[in-house]
Design a protein around this motif. Structure first.
Motif, short mmCIF file in Angstrom:
data_model
loop_
_atom_site.label_atom_id
_atom_site.label_comp_id
_atom_site.label_asym_id
_atom_site.label_seq_id
_atom_site.Cartn_x
_atom_site.Cartn_y
_atom_site.Cartn_z
N ASP A 9 0.81 -1.22 0.00
CA ASP A 9 0.00 0.00 0.00
C ASP A 9 0.85 1.28 0.00
N VAL A 10 2.16 1.15 0.20
CA VAL A 10 3.03 2.31 0.31
C VAL A 10 3.42 2.80 -1.08
N VAL A 11 3.24 4.10 -1.32
CA VAL A 11 3.48 4.71 -2.63
C VAL A 11 4.51 5.83 -2.49
N VAL A 12 5.50 5.83 -3.39
CA VAL A 12 6.50 6.91 -3.39
C VAL A 12 5.78 8.25 -3.56
N GLY A 13 6.20 9.22 -2.78
CA GLY A 13 5.59 10.55 -2.83
C GLY A 13 4.55 10.77 -1.75
N VAL A 104 7.58 9.51 1.79
CA VAL A 104 8.08 8.28 1.19
C VAL A 104 8.85 8.64 -0.07
N THR A 105 10.12 8.24 -0.15
CA THR A 105 10.96 8.57 -1.30
C THR A 105 11.31 7.37 -2.17
N ASP A 106 11.17 6.15 -1.63
CA ASP A 106 11.51 4.96 -2.42
C ASP A 106 10.92 3.73 -1.76
N THR A 107 10.56 2.75 -2.56
CA THR A 107 10.14 1.45 -2.05
C THR A 107 10.80 0.38 -2.91
N GLU A 108 11.10 -0.75 -2.29
CA GLU A 108 11.66 -1.88 -3.04
C GLU A 108 11.43 -3.15 -2.25
N HIS A 109 11.49 -4.28 -2.97
CA HIS A 109 11.40 -5.58 -2.31
C HIS A 109 12.79 -5.97 -1.85
N GLY A 110 12.93 -6.23 -0.58
CA GLY A 110 14.21 -6.64 -0.03
C GLY A 110 14.33 -8.15 0.01
N ASP A 111 15.35 -8.62 0.69
CA ASP A 111 15.57 -10.06 0.85
C ASP A 111 14.53 -10.67 1.76
N ALA A 112 14.30 -11.96 1.62
CA ALA A 112 13.46 -12.75 2.51
C ALA A 112 12.04 -12.21 2.66
N ASP A 142 2.94 -8.17 8.36
CA ASP A 142 2.04 -8.15 7.21
C ASP A 142 1.70 -9.58 6.83
N PRO A 143 0.47 -10.03 7.11
CA PRO A 143 0.10 -11.43 6.86
C PRO A 143 0.32 -11.86 5.41
N GLU A 144 0.23 -10.94 4.44
CA GLU A 144 0.41 -11.32 3.04
C GLU A 144 1.83 -11.80 2.77
N TRP A 145 2.81 -11.30 3.54
CA TRP A 145 4.20 -11.68 3.33
C TRP A 145 4.58 -12.88 4.19
N GLY A 146 3.81 -13.16 5.23
CA GLY A 146 4.14 -14.25 6.11
C GLY A 146 5.28 -13.92 7.07
N GLU A 147 5.87 -12.75 6.93
CA GLU A 147 6.95 -12.29 7.79
C GLU A 147 6.71 -10.81 8.06
N SER A 148 7.57 -10.23 8.87
CA SER A 148 7.44 -8.80 9.11
C SER A 148 7.90 -8.03 7.89
N VAL A 149 7.25 -6.92 7.64
CA VAL A 149 7.70 -6.00 6.61
C VAL A 149 8.58 -4.98 7.32
N VAL A 150 9.79 -4.79 6.84
CA VAL A 150 10.72 -3.87 7.46
C VAL A 150 10.81 -2.63 6.59
N ALA A 151 10.66 -1.48 7.21
CA ALA A 151 10.79 -0.21 6.49
C ALA A 151 12.06 0.46 6.98
N PHE A 152 12.95 0.79 6.07
CA PHE A 152 14.17 1.52 6.39
C PHE A 152 13.88 2.99 6.18
N VAL A 153 13.95 3.76 7.24
CA VAL A 153 13.56 5.15 7.20
C VAL A 153 14.82 6.01 7.17
N VAL A 154 14.97 6.80 6.11
CA VAL A 154 16.13 7.66 5.97
C VAL A 154 15.67 9.09 6.07
N ALA A 155 16.13 9.80 7.08
CA ALA A 155 15.73 11.18 7.25
C ALA A 155 16.87 12.06 6.80
N THR A 156 16.70 12.69 5.67
CA THR A 156 17.78 13.53 5.13
C THR A 156 17.67 14.95 5.60
N GLY A 157 16.47 15.41 5.86
CA GLY A 157 16.28 16.78 6.34
C GLY A 157 16.46 17.82 5.26
#
Length: 160
Positions: A9-13, A104-112, A142-157
């Motif tokens: 559900d997360v959208v860049v921008g 939100v500036t970027d989203t991607e599928h990570g490992d696992a 997130d039940p759809e992934w069967g594992e936790s969804v990890v969000a890496f938050v980068v605050a550039t300021g």
């Protein structure tokens, strides 16, 4: 508390719902007592001016806590904060009208099966200055992934 955030559900921008605050002298004194940090730059205006500050300043951990509140509210009550690093670029002054902003500036599928979401997160005062920027890692089941969804938050300021 924010609603559940799922990676798909997360959208860049997307801008996170902002938080606004003004630290009163009572807030600063209460935090000083709660934290045990009774440095007079946080509650004694004459002392603050004597050491070259224009007024008393908010505690760094108090301002950082407000930045992370935006993230934890966004990730929701079942999410969690895994880590955080903050950069204090300038003091947040008593009486400043502050807004915590996240984008939100970027989203991607990570490992696992984890989703990775990058965000800019910062506090901004009414003068356009950004006293705090942070880097945090939050998780969200997130039940759809069967594992936790990890969000890496980068605050550039950004530039201020």
């Amino acid at each position: 508390m924010g609603s559940a955030v799922r990676f798909h559900d997360v959208v860049v921008g997307t801008e996170l719902p902002g938080l606004s605050m003004t630290f009163t002298r009572e807030d600063l004194v209460a935090y000083a007592h709660a934290s045990g940090d009774m440095n007079p730059i946080h509650h004694d205006e004459a002392f603050a001016r004597e050491v070259g500050l224009p007024d008393v300043i908010a505690h760094g951990m108090l301002t950082m806590g407000r930045a992370i509140k935006l993230v934890t509210d966004w990730v929701g009550e079942r999410g969690w904060l895994r880590s955080m690093e903050a950069t204090f670029r300038r003091p947040a002054m008593h009486g400043d009208h502050l807004r915590v902003i996240g984008l939100v500036t970027d989203t991607e599928h990570g490992d696992a099966g984890h989703g990775v979401v990058k965000l800019d997160v910062y506090l901004e005062n009414e003068r356009g200055e950004r006293p705090v920027q942070a880097v945090a890692v939050v998780g969200r089941p997130d039940p759809e992934w069967g594992e936790s969804v990890v969000a890496f938050v980068v605050a550039t300021g950004g530039a201020s």
